[in-house]
Design a protein around this motif. Structure first.
Motif, short mmCIF file in Angstrom:
data_model
loop_
_atom_site.label_atom_id
_atom_site.label_comp_id
_atom_site.label_asym_id
_atom_site.label_seq_id
_atom_site.Cartn_x
_atom_site.Cartn_y
_atom_site.Cartn_z
N ARG A 444 0.83 -1.21 0.00
CA ARG A 444 0.00 0.00 0.00
C ARG A 444 0.86 1.26 0.00
NH1 ARG A 444 -4.74 -2.33 0.66
NH2 ARG A 444 -5.89 -0.38 0.60
N GLU A 445 2.02 1.16 -0.61
CA GLU A 445 2.95 2.29 -0.75
C GLU A 445 3.65 2.20 -2.10
OE1 GLU A 445 3.26 4.77 1.20
OE2 GLU A 445 2.78 4.18 3.25
N ILE A 446 4.05 3.35 -2.62
CA ILE A 446 4.97 3.42 -3.76
C ILE A 446 6.30 3.91 -3.22
CG2 ILE A 446 5.50 4.62 -5.90
CD1 ILE A 446 2.50 4.55 -6.51
N PHE A 447 7.33 3.10 -3.37
CA PHE A 447 8.62 3.39 -2.74
C PHE A 447 9.54 4.15 -3.70
CE2 PHE A 447 7.10 -0.24 -0.27
CZ PHE A 447 7.30 0.24 1.02
N ILE A 448 10.36 5.01 -3.12
CA ILE A 448 11.36 5.78 -3.86
C ILE A 448 12.74 5.37 -3.35
CG2 ILE A 448 12.14 8.09 -4.49
CD1 ILE A 448 9.34 9.08 -3.53
N TYR A 449 13.65 5.07 -4.28
CA TYR A 449 15.01 4.67 -3.94
C TYR A 449 16.00 5.59 -4.65
CZ TYR A 449 12.63 0.34 -2.60
OH TYR A 449 11.77 -0.58 -2.03
N ASN A 450 17.21 5.71 -4.08
CA ASN A 450 18.22 6.47 -4.79
C ASN A 450 18.77 5.63 -5.95
OD1 ASN A 450 20.14 4.72 -3.73
ND2 ASN A 450 21.06 6.22 -2.37
N TYR A 451 19.41 6.31 -6.87
CA TYR A 451 19.98 5.67 -8.05
C TYR A 451 21.49 5.78 -7.99
CZ TYR A 451 21.64 5.27 -12.87
OH TYR A 451 22.35 4.90 -14.00
N PRO A 452 22.24 4.71 -8.23
CA PRO A 452 21.80 3.36 -8.61
C PRO A 452 21.82 2.38 -7.45
CG PRO A 452 24.11 3.57 -9.12
CD PRO A 452 23.71 4.87 -8.45
N ASN A 453 22.04 2.86 -6.23
CA ASN A 453 22.32 1.95 -5.12
C ASN A 453 21.08 1.33 -4.50
OD1 ASN A 453 25.10 2.47 -5.35
ND2 ASN A 453 24.91 4.33 -4.11
N LEU A 454 19.91 1.87 -4.84
CA LEU A 454 18.64 1.35 -4.34
C LEU A 454 18.52 1.44 -2.83
CD1 LEU A 454 18.04 -1.76 -6.67
CD2 LEU A 454 17.22 0.58 -6.94
N GLU A 455 19.02 2.52 -2.28
CA GLU A 455 18.79 2.80 -0.86
C GLU A 455 17.47 3.57 -0.74
OE1 GLU A 455 22.26 5.05 -0.22
OE2 GLU A 455 23.55 3.30 0.17
N LYS A 456 16.65 3.18 0.21
CA LYS A 456 15.32 3.77 0.33
C LYS A 456 15.40 5.25 0.68
CE LYS A 456 10.98 3.34 2.93
NZ LYS A 456 10.27 2.58 3.98
N VAL A 457 14.64 6.07 -0.09
CA VAL A 457 14.57 7.51 0.12
C VAL A 457 13.28 7.90 0.82
CG1 VAL A 457 14.41 9.75 -1.05
CG2 VAL A 457 16.05 8.04 -1.85
N GLY A 458 12.19 7.26 0.44
CA GLY A 458 10.88 7.58 1.03
C GLY A 458 9.77 6.92 0.23
N THR A 459 8.57 7.48 0.35
CA THR A 459 7.42 6.97 -0.37
C THR A 459 6.71 8.13 -1.08
OG1 THR A 459 6.03 7.19 1.60
CG2 THR A 459 7.05 5.04 1.20
N LEU A 460 5.94 7.78 -2.10
CA LEU A 460 5.26 8.78 -2.92
C LEU A 460 4.01 9.29 -2.19
CD1 LEU A 460 5.90 9.79 -5.85
CD2 LEU A 460 4.00 8.34 -6.60
N ARG A 461 3.84 10.60 -2.21
CA ARG A 461 2.66 11.22 -1.61
C ARG A 461 1.59 11.39 -2.67
NH1 ARG A 461 4.40 16.78 0.54
NH2 ARG A 461 2.19 16.84 1.11
N MET A 462 0.40 10.84 -2.43
CA MET A 462 -0.70 11.04 -3.38
C MET A 462 -2.03 10.87 -2.67
SD MET A 462 -0.51 7.59 -5.70
CE MET A 462 -0.30 5.97 -4.95
N ASP A 463 -2.98 11.71 -3.08
CA ASP A 463 -4.33 11.54 -2.57
C ASP A 463 -5.06 10.52 -3.45
OD1 ASP A 463 -4.85 12.95 -4.93
OD2 ASP A 463 -6.49 14.08 -4.03
#
Length: 519
Positions: A444-463
């Protein structure tokens, strides 16, 4: 004092400019839903291949000749703008409709139906040694069965009733829709509301209609074996369709990952859903970012030089400006049609012809990424001089990994991942010139990772995300940044995961499309 104030003003202005050009963090972008729509054999989205239009026929025996034997039934006539089929006790008859395409839809629109016997479609060669027949059987106005009759090299290999719908169905003023899906089919009957699934079949073990020799040699006819009564047809047609649901939405890009804005439109590949895997098709769509005017542009099938055209999906297509050629990576889901002989894997695809329009074929070649791997997104990292693929591998569930190579189509090795979270629809996109990785999930989340190391940055905000409390949430993010001049800076096109009602067994027949703007 005035000099001090002037210097202070310059300082504030400089810092203001600096702040206005600061790197945007993608997790701080707010996405707001703008529109939603599900395409279900959408009339505005079909691409015509052939038709039989009785009101426009002059010279029936030339335009749509009867293919029956001399002693067969001659029951087709044009009356009051309809094709009238009159039943008799003699043999079955056929009337020519079109050539053959195993990825097209075939439709008969009935003006009336009050007869006993069978009526439907036949794909066959001139001698009928290879024959594929799907017909409905009726008594009066009521549907009583669906008949599948398949012959290979003159030998009948299937003769069966495949009707799966148990409620009464009236054939008058209805439409019979046959959705061909390479190695399988779904048959629908549509009355006033959406089409009802009445039959489905996997058939490649009997007759593989993806074989190029069959595609080139078969013809399509309307088949009739009515023993009494009459049926009147308003229209019969063959067309490419956007299907019953769309998924796996991926922007078409240039080789460096920048989204293609051509003719003031964004271009997407989407999976045209049929039923299960391997029954989907690779569709191409376009859209003006200012609107929600999605347009079905065509389908792509893939040729591995083995005599079969394949309906692979979940592709990423890009235009390599340096070589002036269309390339991409697709997922070899067609292996599921013959799992004893083939393995699922990623394929490198290429075409000199622009594959965005109509019915296109791209060459496809394995390049060593074999296994339960899907959803690839490829780009050329100009700074590093490397090709990189972000994809999902089933390790402990699907998880994002990053692959790297000196070549676009070989010698890839893993350089990052797997991530901890479930992953789907992985993509790499620039936000203010900096690449980030995005992934849908079952969480129930869309995840954001840095490039190219795939370290988690956060999740997408959307209504109003594209799911509810009970539905699956593994959507594809498709976050894109637009150039200056648009009323929104970011756009995202996603899908939901609501399957089409009435299909039996495992099926991935979702979904509707959801448009978001990001600010």
């Amino acid at each position: 004092m005035l000099r001090f104030i002037a210097l202070l003003s310059l300082f504030i202005l400089a810092n203001s400019v600096s702040l206005s050009h600061a790197q945007q963090n993608p997790q701080d972008i707010q996405f707001t839903r703008q529109a939603v729509k599900r395409f279900i054999f959408d009339e505005q989205q079909k691409i015509p291949l052939a038709s039989l239009e009785p009101k426009n026929i002059i010279g029936l025996n030339s335009m749509h000749p009867e293919l029956s034997d001399e002693d067969g039934q001659k029951g087709f006539t044009i009356e009051k703008g309809h094709l009238r089929i009159t039943g008799s006790s003699s043999k079955a008859s056929r009337i020519w409709l079109s050539g053959f395409n195993p990825f097209a839809c075939y439709r008969i629109s009935f003006a009336s139906f009050d007869a006993k016997g069978e009526l439907g479609f036949e794909f066959s060669d001139p001698k009928r040694e290879n024959r594929f027949q799907i017909s409905i059987s009726a008594k009066g106005q009521q549907l009583i069965q669906v008949h599948a009759d398949i012959a290979r090299a003159g030998k009948t290999v299937l003769d069966s009733n495949i009707l799966q719908y148990n409620e009464p169905l009236n054939l008058a003023n209805s439409q019979l829709i046959l959705q061909m899906l390479g190695s399988g089919l779904v048959l629908y009957l549509q009355q006033e509301v959406r089409p009802v699934v009445i039959a489905q079949l996997d058939f490649s073990q009997y007759l593989d209609l993806r074989e190029k020799a069959l595609i080139q040699g078969l013809q399509t006819s309307l088949y009739s074996s009515l023993s009494s009564g009459t049926a009147e047809i308003q229209r019969a047609e063959v067309f490419l369709s956007s299907g019953i649901g769309l998924a796996d939405i991926r922007a078409i890009t240039y080789e460096n990952g920048d989204p293609m804005l051509d003719q003031d439109r964004l271009w997407y590949t989407m999976t045209v859903r049929g039923r299960a895997l391997p029954h989907h098709l690779q569709g191409v769509f376009s859209m003006n970012p200012n609107t929600f005017d999605l347009k079905f542009e065509g389908i792509i099938v893939f040729d591995r030089s083995d005599g079969i055209l394949r309906n692979e999906v979940a592709s990423h297509i890009f235009y390599d400006r340096r070589e002036q050629v269309w390339r991409g990576i697709t997922t070899g889901f067609s292996a599921y049609a013959n799992p004893k002989k083939e393995k699922k894997q990623l394929l490198a695809v290429e075409s000199k012809k622009d594959p965005r329009f109509g019915y296109s074929v791209m060459s496809a070649v394995p390049f060593g990424v074999v296994g339960d791997i899907e959803d690839p997104h490829i780009l050329y990292d100009e700074n590093m001089g490397k090709w990189r693929i972000l994809t999902c591998e089933n390790i402990d569930g699907y998880q994002a990994i990053m692959l790297e190579s000196d070549f676009w189509n070989k010698e890839y090795r893993r350089i990052a991942g797997p991530v901890k979270h479930n992953s789907t629809g992985t993509s790499m996109q620039k936000i203010d010139g900096k690449l980030y990785c995005f992934s849908g999930s079952s969480e129930r989340e869309i995840f954001i990772y840095n490039y190219p190391n795939l370290e988690k940055v956060g999740t997408l905000r959307m209504d109003l995300p594209p799911w509810d409390k009970e539905s699956g949430t593994r959507t594809w993010p498709n976050v894109l940044q637009l150039p200056a001049g648009y009323p929104m800076k970011y756009i995202a096109l996603m899908m939901d995961r609501f399957n089409y009602p009435g299909l039996k067994g495992p099926n991935w027949s979702y979904g509707a499309l959801y448009l978001y703007y990001g600010y």
